[in-house]
Design a protein around this motif. Sequence first.
Motif, mmCIF file in Angstrom:
data_model
loop_
_atom_site.group_PDB
_atom_site.id
_atom_site.type_symbol
_atom_site.label_atom_id
_atom_site.label_comp_id
_atom_site.label_asym_id
_atom_site.label_seq_id
_atom_site.Cartn_x
_atom_site.Cartn_y
_atom_site.Cartn_z
ATOM 1 N N LEU A 118 0.854 -1.186 0.000
ATOM 2 C CA LEU A 118 0.000 0.000 0.000
ATOM 3 C C LEU A 118 0.893 1.241 0.000
ATOM 4 C CD1 LEU A 118 -2.673 -1.148 2.608
ATOM 5 C CD2 LEU A 118 -2.784 -1.284 0.104
ATOM 6 N N PRO A 119 0.555 2.248 -0.813
ATOM 7 C CA PRO A 119 1.410 3.435 -0.934
ATOM 8 C C PRO A 119 1.139 4.488 0.139
ATOM 9 C CG PRO A 119 -0.376 3.575 -2.500
ATOM 10 C CD PRO A 119 -0.533 2.248 -1.797
ATOM 11 N N PHE A 120 0.675 4.051 1.299
ATOM 12 C CA PHE A 120 0.393 4.951 2.416
ATOM 13 C C PHE A 120 0.600 4.171 3.702
ATOM 14 C CE2 PHE A 120 -3.517 3.476 0.309
ATOM 15 C CZ PHE A 120 -4.009 2.603 1.268
ATOM 16 N N SER A 121 0.687 4.872 4.806
ATOM 17 C CA SER A 121 0.851 4.211 6.103
ATOM 18 C C SER A 121 -0.404 3.412 6.429
ATOM 19 C CB SER A 121 1.100 5.249 7.200
ATOM 20 O OG SER A 121 2.320 5.914 6.968
ATOM 21 N N SER A 122 -0.183 2.209 6.936
ATOM 22 C CA SER A 122 -1.323 1.364 7.266
ATOM 23 C C SER A 122 -0.976 0.442 8.424
ATOM 24 C CB SER A 122 -1.750 0.535 6.051
ATOM 25 O OG SER A 122 -0.691 -0.291 5.618
ATOM 26 N N ARG A 123 -2.008 0.036 9.123
ATOM 27 C CA ARG A 123 -1.859 -0.909 10.233
ATOM 28 C C ARG A 123 -2.990 -1.916 10.153
ATOM 29 N NH1 ARG A 123 -0.528 1.477 15.835
ATOM 30 N NH2 ARG A 123 1.474 1.453 14.762
ATOM 31 N N VAL A 124 -2.634 -3.189 10.260
ATOM 32 C CA VAL A 124 -3.611 -4.270 10.347
ATOM 33 C C VAL A 124 -3.802 -4.604 11.819
ATOM 34 C CG1 VAL A 124 -4.024 -6.717 9.864
ATOM 35 C CG2 VAL A 124 -3.094 -5.243 8.073
ATOM 36 N N THR A 144 2.460 -8.273 2.799
ATOM 37 C CA THR A 144 2.249 -7.886 1.398
ATOM 38 C C THR A 144 1.897 -6.409 1.286
ATOM 39 O OG1 THR A 144 1.526 -10.104 0.807
ATOM 40 C CG2 THR A 144 0.873 -8.327 -0.677
ATOM 41 N N TRP A 145 1.037 -5.939 2.170
ATOM 42 C CA TRP A 145 0.587 -4.545 2.119
ATOM 43 C C TRP A 145 1.606 -3.582 2.712
ATOM 44 C CZ3 TRP A 145 -4.827 -6.042 4.411
ATOM 45 C CH2 TRP A 145 -5.567 -6.702 3.423
ATOM 46 N N GLY A 146 2.649 -4.089 3.363
ATOM 47 C CA GLY A 146 3.625 -3.218 4.019
ATOM 48 C C GLY A 146 3.055 -2.561 5.257
ATOM 49 N N SER A 147 2.120 -3.230 5.889
ATOM 50 C CA SER A 147 1.433 -2.693 7.064
ATOM 51 C C SER A 147 2.070 -3.202 8.344
ATOM 52 C CB SER A 147 -0.034 -3.154 7.076
ATOM 53 O OG SER A 147 -0.696 -2.827 5.877
ATOM 54 N N SER A 148 2.084 -2.363 9.361
ATOM 55 C CA SER A 148 2.412 -2.885 10.684
ATOM 56 C C SER A 148 1.216 -3.738 11.117
ATOM 57 C CB SER A 148 2.660 -1.740 11.668
ATOM 58 O OG SER A 148 1.509 -0.936 11.808
ATOM 59 N N VAL A 149 1.442 -4.660 12.044
ATOM 60 C CA VAL A 149 0.345 -5.531 12.478
ATOM 61 C C VAL A 149 0.316 -5.602 13.995
ATOM 62 C CG1 VAL A 149 1.715 -7.658 12.289
ATOM 63 C CG2 VAL A 149 -0.776 -7.788 12.158
ATOM 64 N N LEU A 174 -5.370 3.873 16.270
ATOM 65 C CA LEU A 174 -5.539 4.869 15.214
ATOM 66 C C LEU A 174 -4.613 6.058 15.462
ATOM 67 C CD1 LEU A 174 -7.020 5.983 12.717
ATOM 68 C CD2 LEU A 174 -8.775 6.867 14.281
ATOM 69 N N ARG A 175 -4.568 6.532 16.690
ATOM 70 C CA ARG A 175 -3.702 7.667 17.032
ATOM 71 C C ARG A 175 -2.231 7.320 16.742
ATOM 72 N NH1 ARG A 175 -5.865 8.829 21.439
ATOM 73 N NH2 ARG A 175 -6.884 10.745 20.833
ATOM 74 N N SER A 176 -1.820 6.126 17.105
ATOM 75 C CA SER A 176 -0.443 5.692 16.849
ATOM 76 C C SER A 176 -0.152 5.635 15.355
ATOM 77 C CB SER A 176 -0.227 4.324 17.495
ATOM 78 O OG SER A 176 1.020 3.798 17.147
ATOM 79 N N ILE A 180 2.711 7.838 13.091
ATOM 80 C CA ILE A 180 3.661 7.227 12.148
ATOM 81 C C ILE A 180 3.476 7.815 10.756
ATOM 82 C CG2 ILE A 180 4.229 5.062 10.954
ATOM 83 C CD1 ILE A 180 3.529 3.666 13.678
ATOM 84 N N ALA A 181 2.244 7.970 10.326
ATOM 85 C CA ALA A 181 1.959 8.538 8.999
ATOM 86 C C ALA A 181 2.480 9.967 8.911
ATOM 87 C CB ALA A 181 0.466 8.495 8.704
ATOM 88 N N GLY A 182 2.327 10.728 9.982
ATOM 89 C CA GLY A 182 2.814 12.103 9.997
ATOM 90 C C GLY A 182 4.329 12.169 9.881
ATOM 91 N N ARG A 183 5.024 11.291 10.612
ATOM 92 C CA ARG A 183 6.488 11.258 10.527
ATOM 93 C C ARG A 183 6.933 10.828 9.138
ATOM 94 N NH1 ARG A 183 6.088 9.018 15.838
ATOM 95 N NH2 ARG A 183 6.452 6.925 15.010
#
Length: 190
Positions: A118-124, A144-149, A174-176, A180-183
């Motif tokens: 995924l081309p954006f920050s994501s968390r599963v 695969t998505w490059g997400s933290s889990v 969500l806040r966390s 990460i997305a902001g950084r």
Amino acid sequence: MDNFSDYDFIIQPGWKNSGSDHWQTHWERVLDAKRVANKDWEEPALKDWLDGLDTAIGQCAKPVVVIAHSLGCATVAHYAANFPQKIHAALLVAPADVERENAPSTLGSFAPLPQLALPFSSRVIASTNDPFCDRIRAEKFSATWGSSVVYLVAAGHINTASGHTEWNSGLEELRSLLEIAGRSKQMDAA
């Protein structure tokens, strides 16, 4: 609620929508979020769900954060393959494994899932005993998505049936993610 006012939030429910006691409905109120308005929640069609998500995102003025549950996570993965620049971050809760052997045939248009980061920050957020996605598959999706889990122990499908109504601890995830997305955005801009 801290930095939540910096974003427009989209609630992308899963198959059959999220009822009045579901955490997504609670978060919709708390975050003043927009809920995707799909034409058919019972017989989902990928194109319809992609159009619904795109319409909701098109109504946003701030960076978009999608909060998806179950089949909504598959929708986000497909959407990102088509419109990679429209989402700032995504929280992907209890992703449904639409490729599993016993997946309902009505979910067939969502398979196979895109095999791309995924081309954006994501968390599963996954459960160790989700009946619709086992831990091994959740781990594969997040890799695969490059997400933290983050795994919740014995949390079922992380829905009303498993006792997840207000689910305020999820708001901390969500806040966390947003921190990460902001950084990540700051590093990209540097």
